[in-house]
Design a protein around this motif. Structure first.
Motif, PDB file in Angstrom:
ATOM      1  N   GLN A   1       0.840  -1.188   0.000  1.00  0.00           N
ATOM      2  CA  GLN A   1       0.000   0.000   0.000  1.00  0.00           C
ATOM      3  C   GLN A   1       0.882   1.247   0.000  1.00  0.00           C
ATOM      4  O   GLN A   1       1.831   1.329   0.771  1.00  0.00           O
ATOM      5  N   VAL A   2       0.540   2.180  -0.834  1.00  0.00           N
ATOM      6  CA  VAL A   2       1.296   3.420  -0.940  1.00  0.00           C
ATOM      7  C   VAL A   2       0.503   4.544  -0.289  1.00  0.00           C
ATOM      8  O   VAL A   2      -0.702   4.689  -0.530  1.00  0.00           O
ATOM      9  N   GLN A   3       1.163   5.308   0.548  1.00  0.00           N
ATOM     10  CA  GLN A   3       0.542   6.497   1.118  1.00  0.00           C
ATOM     11  C   GLN A   3       1.061   7.727   0.372  1.00  0.00           C
ATOM     12  O   GLN A   3       2.269   7.873   0.186  1.00  0.00           O
ATOM     13  N   LEU A   4       0.117   8.578  -0.012  1.00  0.00           N
ATOM     14  CA  LEU A   4       0.448   9.766  -0.789  1.00  0.00           C
ATOM     15  C   LEU A   4      -0.146  10.996  -0.109  1.00  0.00           C
ATOM     16  O   LEU A   4      -1.330  11.000   0.241  1.00  0.00           O
ATOM     17  N   VAL A   5       0.665  12.025   0.065  1.00  0.00           N
ATOM     18  CA  VAL A   5       0.207  13.249   0.709  1.00  0.00           C
ATOM     19  C   VAL A   5       0.585  14.436  -0.168  1.00  0.00           C
ATOM     20  O   VAL A   5       1.771  14.697  -0.390  1.00  0.00           O
ATOM     21  N   GLU A   6      -0.444  15.143  -0.651  1.00  0.00           N
ATOM     22  CA  GLU A   6      -0.216  16.302  -1.509  1.00  0.00           C
ATOM     23  C   GLU A   6      -0.099  17.573  -0.675  1.00  0.00           C
ATOM     24  O   GLU A   6      -0.642  17.667   0.429  1.00  0.00           O
ATOM     25  N   SER A   7       0.568  18.555  -1.249  1.00  0.00           N
ATOM     26  CA  SER A   7       0.651  19.881  -0.644  1.00  0.00           C
ATOM     27  C   SER A   7       0.874  20.890  -1.762  1.00  0.00           C
ATOM     28  O   SER A   7       1.245  20.527  -2.888  1.00  0.00           O
ATOM     29  N   GLY A   8       0.611  22.156  -1.438  1.00  0.00           N
ATOM     30  CA  GLY A   8       0.944  23.221  -2.382  1.00  0.00           C
ATOM     31  C   GLY A   8      -0.228  23.841  -3.114  1.00  0.00           C
ATOM     32  O   GLY A   8      -0.030  24.775  -3.887  1.00  0.00           O
ATOM     33  N   GLY A   9      -1.432  23.364  -2.905  1.00  0.00           N
ATOM     34  CA  GLY A   9      -2.570  23.983  -3.560  1.00  0.00           C
ATOM     35  C   GLY A   9      -2.893  25.332  -2.942  1.00  0.00           C
ATOM     36  O   GLY A   9      -2.254  25.769  -1.996  1.00  0.00           O
ATOM     37  N   GLY A  10      -3.898  25.996  -3.508  1.00  0.00           N
ATOM     38  CA  GLY A  10      -4.306  27.277  -2.962  1.00  0.00           C
ATOM     39  C   GLY A  10      -4.994  28.141  -3.989  1.00  0.00           C
ATOM     40  O   GLY A  10      -5.478  27.654  -5.005  1.00  0.00           O
ATOM     41  N   LEU A  11      -5.006  29.436  -3.700  1.00  0.00           N
ATOM     42  CA  LEU A  11      -5.651  30.408  -4.576  1.00  0.00           C
ATOM     43  C   LEU A  11      -4.620  31.073  -5.472  1.00  0.00           C
ATOM     44  O   LEU A  11      -3.499  31.356  -5.028  1.00  0.00           O
ATOM     45  N   ALA A  12      -4.997  31.318  -6.699  1.00  0.00           N
ATOM     46  CA  ALA A  12      -4.110  31.986  -7.639  1.00  0.00           C
ATOM     47  C   ALA A  12      -4.942  32.812  -8.597  1.00  0.00           C
ATOM     48  O   ALA A  12      -6.156  32.592  -8.743  1.00  0.00           O
ATOM     49  N   GLN A  13      -4.313  33.758  -9.219  1.00  0.00           N
ATOM     50  CA  GLN A  13      -4.959  34.533 -10.270  1.00  0.00           C
ATOM     51  C   GLN A  13      -4.502  34.008 -11.634  1.00  0.00           C
ATOM     52  O   GLN A  13      -3.436  33.379 -11.747  1.00  0.00           O
ATOM     53  N   ALA A  14      -5.305  34.251 -12.637  1.00  0.00           N
ATOM     54  CA  ALA A  14      -4.947  33.833 -13.989  1.00  0.00           C
ATOM     55  C   ALA A  14      -3.558  34.368 -14.342  1.00  0.00           C
ATOM     56  O   ALA A  14      -3.260  35.544 -14.086  1.00  0.00           O
ATOM     57  N   GLY A  15      -2.728  33.490 -14.877  1.00  0.00           N
ATOM     58  CA  GLY A  15      -1.372  33.870 -15.227  1.00  0.00           C
ATOM     59  C   GLY A  15      -0.336  33.549 -14.163  1.00  0.00           C
ATOM     60  O   GLY A  15       0.870  33.559 -14.453  1.00  0.00           O
ATOM     61  N   THR A 113      -5.697  18.105  -3.263  1.00  0.00           N
ATOM     62  CA  THR A 113      -5.439  19.478  -2.831  1.00  0.00           C
ATOM     63  C   THR A 113      -6.154  20.417  -3.797  1.00  0.00           C
ATOM     64  O   THR A 113      -6.122  20.228  -5.014  1.00  0.00           O
ATOM     65  N   GLN A 114      -6.822  21.413  -3.225  1.00  0.00           N
ATOM     66  CA  GLN A 114      -7.636  22.319  -4.040  1.00  0.00           C
ATOM     67  C   GLN A 114      -6.776  23.398  -4.684  1.00  0.00           C
ATOM     68  O   GLN A 114      -5.938  24.023  -4.019  1.00  0.00           O
ATOM     69  N   VAL A 115      -6.997  23.606  -5.964  1.00  0.00           N
ATOM     70  CA  VAL A 115      -6.405  24.723  -6.700  1.00  0.00           C
ATOM     71  C   VAL A 115      -7.553  25.553  -7.270  1.00  0.00           C
ATOM     72  O   VAL A 115      -8.406  25.026  -7.986  1.00  0.00           O
ATOM     73  N   THR A 116      -7.561  26.826  -6.935  1.00  0.00           N
ATOM     74  CA  THR A 116      -8.598  27.726  -7.415  1.00  0.00           C
ATOM     75  C   THR A 116      -7.939  28.903  -8.125  1.00  0.00           C
ATOM     76  O   THR A 116      -7.109  29.595  -7.529  1.00  0.00           O
ATOM     77  N   VAL A 117      -8.314  29.098  -9.378  1.00  0.00           N
ATOM     78  CA  VAL A 117      -7.731  30.165 -10.182  1.00  0.00           C
ATOM     79  C   VAL A 117      -8.831  31.164 -10.548  1.00  0.00           C
ATOM     80  O   VAL A 117      -9.838  30.794 -11.151  1.00  0.00           O
TER      81      VAL A 117
END
Length: 119
Positions: A1-15, A113-117
């Protein structure tokens, strides 16, 4: 079994740019084919990018080609997704995934992880 943990998402503006990282544990990382998937609201999960075990082969969805770069560090058991020139349509939950059986059988998933642009 592989455990995976993401990080680094967030809010960004176009570009803008964002970098996602995924830390893996539980199996020999260099034996795993890795990928990043994404799921936008109301849509099915889709593949964004994949990378082979030693990082020699990479593939991208047409929608992200030229803007996103997938990379891996087998010494640190991590895979990353550098996202440049972000667009509002890149808004999604991004998932790190692993496969011990090649690029067509991802069977281990991170929590996302949520990414919102914004435009």
């Amino acid at each position: 079994q592989v455990q995976l943990v993401e990080s680094g998402g967030g809010l960004a503006q176009a570009g803008d740019s964002l970098r996602l990282s995924c830390a893996a544990s539980g199996r020999t990382f260099s034996s795993l084919f890795m990928g990043w998937f994404r799921q936008a609201p109301g849509k099915e999960r889709e593949i964004a990018a994949t990378i082979s075990r030693r990082g020699i082969s990479r593939s991208y969805a047409e929608s992200v080609k030229g803007r996103f770069t997938i990379s891996r560090d087998n010494a640190k058991n991590t895979v990353s997704l550098q996202m440049n020139s972000l667009k509002p349509e890149d808004t999604a939950v991004y998932y790190c995934a692993a496969s011990s059986d090649g690029p067509n059988n991802f069977d281990s998933w991170g929590q996302g992880t949520q990414v919102t642009v914004s435009s």
